[in-house]
Design a protein around this motif. Sequence first.
Motif, PDB file in Angstrom:
ATOM      1  N   UNK A 185      13.031   1.647  -0.360  1.00 49.57           N
ATOM      2  CA  UNK A 185      13.470   1.420   1.015  1.00 49.57           C
ATOM      3  C   UNK A 185      12.349   1.002   1.967  1.00 49.57           C
ATOM      4  N   UNK A 186      11.098   1.066   1.544  1.00 52.12           N
ATOM      5  CA  UNK A 186       9.985   0.703   2.429  1.00 52.12           C
ATOM      6  C   UNK A 186       9.968  -0.810   2.595  1.00 52.12           C
ATOM      7  N   UNK A 187      10.112  -1.266   3.831  1.00 50.95           N
ATOM      8  CA  UNK A 187      10.176  -2.695   4.117  1.00 50.95           C
ATOM      9  C   UNK A 187       9.369  -3.025   5.365  1.00 50.95           C
ATOM     10  N   UNK A 188       9.180  -4.309   5.580  1.00 48.98           N
ATOM     11  CA  UNK A 188       8.494  -4.797   6.786  1.00 48.98           C
ATOM     12  C   UNK A 188       9.378  -5.837   7.452  1.00 48.98           C
ATOM     13  N   UNK A 189       9.333  -5.833   8.775  1.00 46.05           N
ATOM     14  CA  UNK A 189      10.058  -6.828   9.567  1.00 46.05           C
ATOM     15  C   UNK A 189       9.067  -7.491  10.522  1.00 46.05           C
ATOM     16  N   UNK A 190       8.585  -8.701  10.180  1.00 52.38           N
ATOM     17  CA  UNK A 190       7.606  -9.368  11.042  1.00 52.38           C
ATOM     18  C   UNK A 190       8.269 -10.046  12.236  1.00 52.38           C
ATOM     19  N   UNK A 191       7.506 -10.168  13.301  1.00 49.79           N
ATOM     20  CA  UNK A 191       7.929 -10.900  14.495  1.00 49.79           C
ATOM     21  C   UNK A 191       6.734 -11.705  14.987  1.00 49.79           C
ATOM     22  N   UNK A 208      -0.378   8.849  -5.175  1.00 53.52           N
ATOM     23  CA  UNK A 208      -0.062  10.096  -4.452  1.00 53.52           C
ATOM     24  C   UNK A 208      -1.187  10.483  -3.505  1.00 53.52           C
ATOM     25  N   UNK A 209      -1.717   9.491  -2.818  1.00 54.56           N
ATOM     26  CA  UNK A 209      -2.803   9.703  -1.864  1.00 54.56           C
ATOM     27  C   UNK A 209      -2.414   9.147  -0.498  1.00 54.56           C
ATOM     28  N   UNK A 210      -2.925   9.799   0.540  1.00 56.03           N
ATOM     29  CA  UNK A 210      -2.771   9.306   1.902  1.00 56.03           C
ATOM     30  C   UNK A 210      -3.624   8.043   2.064  1.00 56.03           C
ATOM     31  N   UNK A 211      -3.388   7.262   3.109  1.00 57.38           N
ATOM     32  CA  UNK A 211      -4.207   6.061   3.323  1.00 57.38           C
ATOM     33  C   UNK A 211      -5.707   6.343   3.400  1.00 57.38           C
ATOM     34  N   UNK A 212      -6.074   7.563   3.821  1.00 51.67           N
ATOM     35  CA  UNK A 212      -7.504   7.897   3.891  1.00 51.67           C
ATOM     36  C   UNK A 212      -8.072   8.345   2.547  1.00 51.67           C
ATOM     37  N   UNK A 213      -7.245   8.353   1.492  1.00 54.49           N
ATOM     38  CA  UNK A 213      -7.706   8.727   0.161  1.00 54.49           C
ATOM     39  C   UNK A 213      -7.528  10.195  -0.185  1.00 54.49           C
ATOM     40  N   UNK A 214      -7.102  10.999   0.775  1.00 53.16           N
ATOM     41  CA  UNK A 214      -6.912  12.424   0.472  1.00 53.16           C
ATOM     42  C   UNK A 214      -5.624  12.598  -0.345  1.00 53.16           C
ATOM     43  N   UNK A 215      -5.658  13.507  -1.320  1.00 54.34           N
ATOM     44  CA  UNK A 215      -4.464  13.685  -2.159  1.00 54.34           C
ATOM     45  C   UNK A 215      -3.352  14.402  -1.415  1.00 54.34           C
ATOM     46  N   UNK A 240       7.329  12.878  -3.217  1.00 51.96           N
ATOM     47  CA  UNK A 240       7.936  11.688  -2.615  1.00 51.96           C
ATOM     48  C   UNK A 240       8.590  10.769  -3.638  1.00 51.96           C
ATOM     49  N   UNK A 241       8.767  11.273  -4.864  1.00 49.04           N
ATOM     50  CA  UNK A 241       9.411  10.445  -5.877  1.00 49.04           C
ATOM     51  C   UNK A 241      10.374  11.319  -6.669  1.00 49.04           C
ATOM     52  N   UNK A 242      11.636  11.101  -6.440  1.00 46.08           N
ATOM     53  CA  UNK A 242      12.640  11.774  -7.252  1.00 46.08           C
ATOM     54  C   UNK A 242      13.612  10.736  -7.797  1.00 46.08           C
ATOM     55  N   UNK A 243      14.195   9.950  -6.916  1.00 49.55           N
ATOM     56  CA  UNK A 243      15.162   8.941  -7.352  1.00 49.55           C
ATOM     57  C   UNK A 243      14.604   7.523  -7.254  1.00 49.55           C
ATOM     58  N   UNK A 244      13.527   7.322  -6.516  1.00 45.81           N
ATOM     59  CA  UNK A 244      12.995   5.984  -6.282  1.00 45.81           C
ATOM     60  C   UNK A 244      13.567   5.315  -5.052  1.00 45.81           C
ATOM     61  N   UNK A 245      14.531   5.987  -4.398  1.00 42.66           N
ATOM     62  CA  UNK A 245      15.162   5.360  -3.222  1.00 42.66           C
ATOM     63  C   UNK A 245      14.175   5.205  -2.070  1.00 42.66           C
ATOM     64  N   UNK A 246      13.315   6.202  -1.843  1.00 45.69           N
ATOM     65  CA  UNK A 246      12.335   6.087  -0.756  1.00 45.69           C
ATOM     66  C   UNK A 246      11.404   4.911  -1.016  1.00 45.69           C
ATOM     67  N   UNK A 292       0.820  -1.216   0.000  1.00 45.57           N
ATOM     68  CA  UNK A 292       0.000   0.000   0.000  1.00 45.57           C
ATOM     69  C   UNK A 292       0.849   1.259   0.000  1.00 45.57           C
ATOM     70  N   UNK A 293       1.900   1.267   0.810  1.00 46.06           N
ATOM     71  CA  UNK A 293       2.783   2.440   0.857  1.00 46.06           C
ATOM     72  C   UNK A 293       3.459   2.655  -0.490  1.00 46.06           C
ATOM     73  N   UNK A 294       3.943   1.590  -1.094  1.00 46.48           N
ATOM     74  CA  UNK A 294       4.613   1.709  -2.389  1.00 46.48           C
ATOM     75  C   UNK A 294       3.656   2.173  -3.476  1.00 46.48           C
ATOM     76  N   UNK A 295       2.422   1.691  -3.427  1.00 45.96           N
ATOM     77  CA  UNK A 295       1.426   2.136  -4.414  1.00 45.96           C
ATOM     78  C   UNK A 295       1.119   3.625  -4.244  1.00 45.96           C
ATOM     79  N   UNK A 296       1.016   4.075  -2.999  1.00 44.50           N
ATOM     80  CA  UNK A 296       0.735   5.497  -2.768  1.00 44.50           C
ATOM     81  C   UNK A 296       1.895   6.367  -3.246  1.00 44.50           C
ATOM     82  N   UNK A 297       3.137   5.908  -3.047  1.00 44.16           N
ATOM     83  CA  UNK A 297       4.297   6.684  -3.484  1.00 44.16           C
ATOM     84  C   UNK A 297       4.415   6.665  -5.008  1.00 44.16           C
ATOM     85  N   UNK A 298       4.260   5.499  -5.622  1.00 43.74           N
ATOM     86  CA  UNK A 298       4.534   5.367  -7.053  1.00 43.74           C
ATOM     87  C   UNK A 298       3.355   5.702  -7.954  1.00 43.74           C
ATOM     88  N   UNK A 299       2.130   5.538  -7.467  1.00 38.90           N
ATOM     89  CA  UNK A 299       0.982   5.623  -8.367  1.00 38.90           C
ATOM     90  C   UNK A 299      -0.063   6.653  -7.957  1.00 38.90           C
TER      91      UNK A 299
END
Length: 128
Positions: free
Chosen positions: A82-88, A51-58, A73-79, A42-49
Amino acid sequence: MSLTFSMVLDEAEGLAGLDRLTGALGDMTGFMDSVGSALVSGARERISTTSEAPDGSPWPASFRVREEGGKSLWQSGRLLDSVTARPAADHVLVGSNMIYAAVHQFGAVIRAKTAAGLSFGLADGSRH
């Protein structure tokens, strides 16, 4: 796939119930991995496609985007990369190791020690 999870807890009673539930379920690393994957996606989709907050606001266009075009939030693609998850067993951490990620998520205040001590450059090359 879409995953929505919402919980409202009465502080003491709700937390005690959640503790009992997680104790009964045991190691939830597999489930937390799935939750983390959904959150990262979801975070990657909002950054790459979207450009909306999780609540749908632009997102408002950044100064760079207004001046040069592109996406906030998109200039080089590094952000995005870098978005990852670490489950426990009982939680999942989702985030980025980019130093500026927290500023984009939570905001920041820049304070100069003296009035002359703060100088920054803008996209048009001017200094302020």
